[in-house]
Design an enzyme around this catalytic site. Sequence first.
Site, PDB file in Angstrom:
ATOM      1  N   ASP A 319       0.879  -1.263   0.071  1.00 52.00           N
ATOM      2  CA  ASP A 319       0.024   0.100  -0.133  1.00 52.00           C
ATOM      3  C   ASP A 319       0.850   1.126  -0.201  1.00 52.00           C
ATOM      4  O   ASP A 319       1.427   1.442   1.051  1.00 52.00           O
ATOM      5  CB  ASP A 319      -0.854  -0.041   1.243  1.00 52.00           C
ATOM      6  CG  ASP A 319      -0.196  -0.397   2.495  1.00 52.00           C
ATOM      7  OD1 ASP A 319       0.789  -0.971   2.476  1.00 52.00           O
ATOM      8  OD2 ASP A 319      -0.681   0.058   3.443  1.00 52.00           O
ATOM      9  N   GLU A 503      12.587   1.418   7.234  1.00 50.87           N
ATOM     10  CA  GLU A 503      11.477   0.250   6.817  1.00 50.87           C
ATOM     11  C   GLU A 503      11.723   0.258   5.175  1.00 50.87           C
ATOM     12  O   GLU A 503      11.431  -1.186   4.958  1.00 50.87           O
ATOM     13  CB  GLU A 503      10.283   1.312   7.032  1.00 50.87           C
ATOM     14  CG  GLU A 503       9.129   0.703   6.580  1.00 50.87           C
ATOM     15  CD  GLU A 503       7.795   1.632   6.412  1.00 50.87           C
ATOM     16  OE1 GLU A 503       6.529   0.943   6.535  1.00 50.87           O
ATOM     17  OE2 GLU A 503       8.080   2.859   6.281  1.00 50.87           O
TER      18      GLU A 503
END
Length: 570
Positions: A319, A503
Amino acid sequence: MIPPEIRRSVLLQKAIKLALAGTLLTFASFSATAADPSSDTETPQPPDILLGPLFNDVQNAKLFPDQKTFADAIPNSDPLMILADYRMQRNQSGFDLRHFVDVNFTLPKAGEKYVPPAGQSLREHIDGLWPVLTRSTKNVEKWDSLLPLPESYVVPGGRFREIYYWDSYFTMLGLAESGHWDKVADMVANFGYEIDAWGHIPNGNRTYYLSRSQPPFFAFMVELLAQHEGDDALKEYLPQLQKEYAYWMEGVETLQPGQQNQRVVKLEDGSVLNRYWDDRDTPRPESWVEDIATAKSNPNRPATEIYRDLRSAAASGWDFSSRWMDNPQQLSTIRTTTIVPVDLNALLYQLEKTLARASAAAGDRAKASQYDALANARQKAIEMHLWNNKEGWYADYDLQNNKIRDQLTAAALFPLYVNAAAKDRAVKVAAAAQAHLLQPGGLATTSVKSGQQWDAPNGWAPLQWVAAEGLQNYGQDDVAMEVTWRFLTNVQHTYDREKKLVEKYDVSSTGTGGGGGEYPLQDGFGWTNGVTLKMLDLICPQEKPCDSVPSTRPASLSATPTKTPSAATQ
């Protein structure tokens, strides 16, 4: 004479019915304590339902920089009473919405910034992070959106204060590498608990994540634990593996060719495959304002349709990405639910193979044969429908246009990762990934620059690991080691400069964290930590393990591929 495609469909239908027989989904109840999941209380409601117009007004007022903040806030009293007070006060002169929120809610605390000791190697830094990222939430406040879990767990880090499904597998790889098998066992137990409680593993342990799952890595988690505990782990978690499979296959028995139901689709030839799906079609509480704005930007589509496709993309873990969009520059053209993803179906193939192995370990040979038959049928469907013969790589299937999609993404490596690819096709995928996705800092997620975080120039740790493992499975060691070396160099250079792991990474160069998406770059970071530890052991010999990425390329690694990787395209 019965046409062969109808005969295949009938046989597949019988196999599915047999495999699912006796598997009952118990949607057990929520309580403020992680107790026996068979207890019977109501399923908790997410904050947008509990708080109704108050939730909408707070999010639209943008009181907090991150929409997840209020979604994670804990009501200090019964939400119905808070809502009644709000309706009474909101039109009064001088009403201050932020003051009302501060009085009636406990906001999530900002995590303390971890300052590592000076001079730590990469491995030492990661080993020191495990306790920092560990949480225990056996008990939670009554109206908290957080769902309790019976054992401690490791969170990704940053704004992600809860456990996440597919993140956790890659985190667990690192925990195992660090010798923390107790934590691996605890996290598998938590996911087994969630399956028993909710019938599936939610996106994360929040009430607002209950309407969807994520890439199904539970089978990989159980297989990982079995490396340490043997077949006992497979036998222990066989019931939960069966329940997860039932969740993904729910409704398949009644499908006719060309129909879909929630997460399962039946193609015209009777092949059964799966897609991502969220049971709700409203804005995501954690991204409320962003989703409303996205829906408003495309008045030609029903807002509920866009909301479900946004949610389903969140279920995919990607996403967001051009992979799900008709126009890579316009998020409102997203249509996740009309796409059959190659990575999801590869993972479900692995689930079917693990179910076969676990059933055999439990002494149920008949059931093992049924799951093997289902895995074989899915493998054939992947080869038939998720292979782009013109381009020479695995890709997603477009239900809306009844054809294979052309885009190459890192998801093309998943059939190799689960050993479901034909050997000649695996060679073609390796060549395509090397030519179009391999960059100086690792493997790009796609070759499209859309501004979304699951597109170029970003590379993500789990996809690097899937690629490296998948390529090695088919003897493509040179490309596998190139992905490994380039990504590790990126991680090391970023760590040298910023003293943290992040991340995602910009793989167009080395030493830069990734960008794009709905929130700032997060550090921590669970799955990067895990993949980094595993990859360090790939590049360094067992007799001489390395604690950081060597400054010069080890002689044991193959030479750099002769073909220069292409730059990401617009």
